[in-house]
Design a protein around this motif. Structure first.
Motif, PDB file in Angstrom:
ATOM      1  N   GLY A  72       0.626  -1.382  -0.070  1.00 27.30           N
ATOM      2  CA  GLY A  72      -0.047   0.017   0.032  1.00 27.30           C
ATOM      3  C   GLY A  72       0.895   1.310  -0.072  1.00 27.30           C
ATOM      4  N   MET A  73       1.963   1.056  -0.150  1.00 30.17           N
ATOM      5  CA  MET A  73       2.728   2.491  -0.040  1.00 30.17           C
ATOM      6  C   MET A  73       2.706   3.062  -1.213  1.00 30.17           C
ATOM      7  SD  MET A  73       6.386   1.231   1.683  1.00 30.17           S
ATOM      8  CE  MET A  73       6.993   0.344   0.133  1.00 30.17           C
ATOM      9  N   HIS A  74       2.753   2.464  -2.314  1.00 30.79           N
ATOM     10  CA  HIS A  74       2.445   3.561  -3.503  1.00 30.79           C
ATOM     11  C   HIS A  74       1.232   3.910  -3.634  1.00 30.79           C
ATOM     12  CE1 HIS A  74       6.249   2.506  -5.578  1.00 30.79           C
ATOM     13  NE2 HIS A  74       6.241   1.224  -4.978  1.00 30.79           N
ATOM     14  N   ALA A  75       0.090   2.961  -3.074  1.00 28.49           N
ATOM     15  CA  ALA A  75      -1.395   3.876  -3.132  1.00 28.49           C
ATOM     16  C   ALA A  75      -1.250   5.109  -2.265  1.00 28.49           C
ATOM     17  CB  ALA A  75      -2.398   2.527  -2.662  1.00 28.49           C
ATOM     18  N   VAL A  76      -0.753   4.932  -1.253  1.00 27.80           N
ATOM     19  CA  VAL A  76      -0.930   6.099  -0.320  1.00 27.80           C
ATOM     20  C   VAL A  76      -0.334   7.288  -1.075  1.00 27.80           C
ATOM     21  CG1 VAL A  76       0.069   7.236   1.936  1.00 27.80           C
ATOM     22  CG2 VAL A  76      -0.954   4.921   2.047  1.00 27.80           C
ATOM     23  N   ALA A  77       1.181   6.995  -1.298  1.00 28.43           N
ATOM     24  CA  ALA A  77       1.911   8.251  -2.075  1.00 28.43           C
ATOM     25  C   ALA A  77       0.788   8.799  -3.272  1.00 28.43           C
ATOM     26  CB  ALA A  77       3.254   7.876  -2.587  1.00 28.43           C
ATOM     27  N   THR A  78       0.386   7.891  -4.129  1.00 29.18           N
ATOM     28  CA  THR A  78      -0.408   8.439  -5.257  1.00 29.18           C
ATOM     29  C   THR A  78      -1.615   8.996  -4.959  1.00 29.18           C
ATOM     30  OG1 THR A  78       0.644   6.474  -6.425  1.00 29.18           O
ATOM     31  CG2 THR A  78      -1.199   7.661  -7.700  1.00 29.18           C
ATOM     32  N   VAL A  79      -2.344   8.494  -3.944  1.00 30.11           N
ATOM     33  CA  VAL A  79      -3.408   9.075  -3.506  1.00 30.11           C
ATOM     34  C   VAL A  79      -3.316  10.558  -2.955  1.00 30.11           C
ATOM     35  CG1 VAL A  79      -5.545   9.201  -1.802  1.00 30.11           C
ATOM     36  CG2 VAL A  79      -4.869   7.312  -3.237  1.00 30.11           C
ATOM     37  N   PHE A  80      -2.264  10.799  -2.204  1.00 30.20           N
ATOM     38  CA  PHE A  80      -1.731  12.037  -1.702  1.00 30.20           C
ATOM     39  C   PHE A  80      -1.330  13.145  -2.970  1.00 30.20           C
ATOM     40  CE2 PHE A  80       1.614  14.879  -0.402  1.00 30.20           C
ATOM     41  CZ  PHE A  80       1.125  15.387   0.962  1.00 30.20           C
ATOM     42  N   ILE A  81      -0.683  12.645  -3.768  1.00 31.03           N
ATOM     43  CA  ILE A  81      -0.691  13.820  -5.042  1.00 31.03           C
ATOM     44  C   ILE A  81      -2.045  13.895  -5.861  1.00 31.03           C
ATOM     45  CG2 ILE A  81       1.941  13.391  -5.229  1.00 31.03           C
ATOM     46  CD1 ILE A  81       1.137  11.821  -7.942  1.00 31.03           C
TER      47      ILE A  81
END
Length: 167
Positions: A72-81
């Motif tokens: 889920g690390m990429h999911a969090v970072a992508t939703v953030f941007i």
């Protein structure tokens, strides 16, 4: 509407495949790894509903997470941007009528696109790498990784606009 949906579905699929099959294997000295899959979120039309952008970003990040085994690390970072994207676009655009609905290089110019890409990539990488290490113990090493990966990602994203996304 159907053609646009198909275009973005293909872009989604191609960027995920390029990221997980090729770019995840590219690493320079264990520090620089390009992440260009965020180009999908960056190139969504400005008039897209926020819920569509956020859901698309989550699915994009989750797809990369599934293939990269990153929990889920990429999911969090992508939703953030994706969440900050409208604020960034409004912040760097002088007037509303100057802004194209498609935030690409050709439509908005090299200066605008480079600034937009830099902000989006650096914010994404900040969140991604600090979630990955989950500590501030090696703060300078993490900042070094963010800097190198950001420069590499920005270079590949801007280059892709000249080579692939010419329309």
């Amino acid at each position: 509407m159907g053609r646009v949906l198909i275009k973005y579905a293909i872009l989604f699929l191609v960027l995920v495949l390029v990221q997980v099959l090729f770019l995840n294997q590219v690493q320079f000295s264990g520090f620089a790894n390009p992440y260009i899959y965020i180009l999908f979120v960056m190139l969504l039309p400005v008039s897209s509903p926020k819920s569509v952008v956020l859901i698309s970003a989550f699915l994009l990040g989750l797809s990369v997470d599934i293939f990269s085994n990153t929990l889920g690390m990429h999911a969090v970072a992508t939703v953030f941007i994706a969440y900050l994207r409208p604020l960034i676009i409004r912040g760097i655009t002088n007037r509303e009528e100057d802004m194209s609905d498609y935030p690409g290089l050709k439509q908005n110019g090299i200066g605008w696109f480079f600034y937009y890409t830099t902000l989006m990539v650096v914010l994404h990488h900040l969140v991604l790498f600090f979630i990955e290490v989950y500590t501030f113990t090696n703060f300078l090493e993490t900042l070094y990784r963010i800097l190198l990966s950001s420069v590499f990602s920005i270079f590949v994203i801007v280059l892709s606009q000249f080579i692939v996304f010419r329309d």
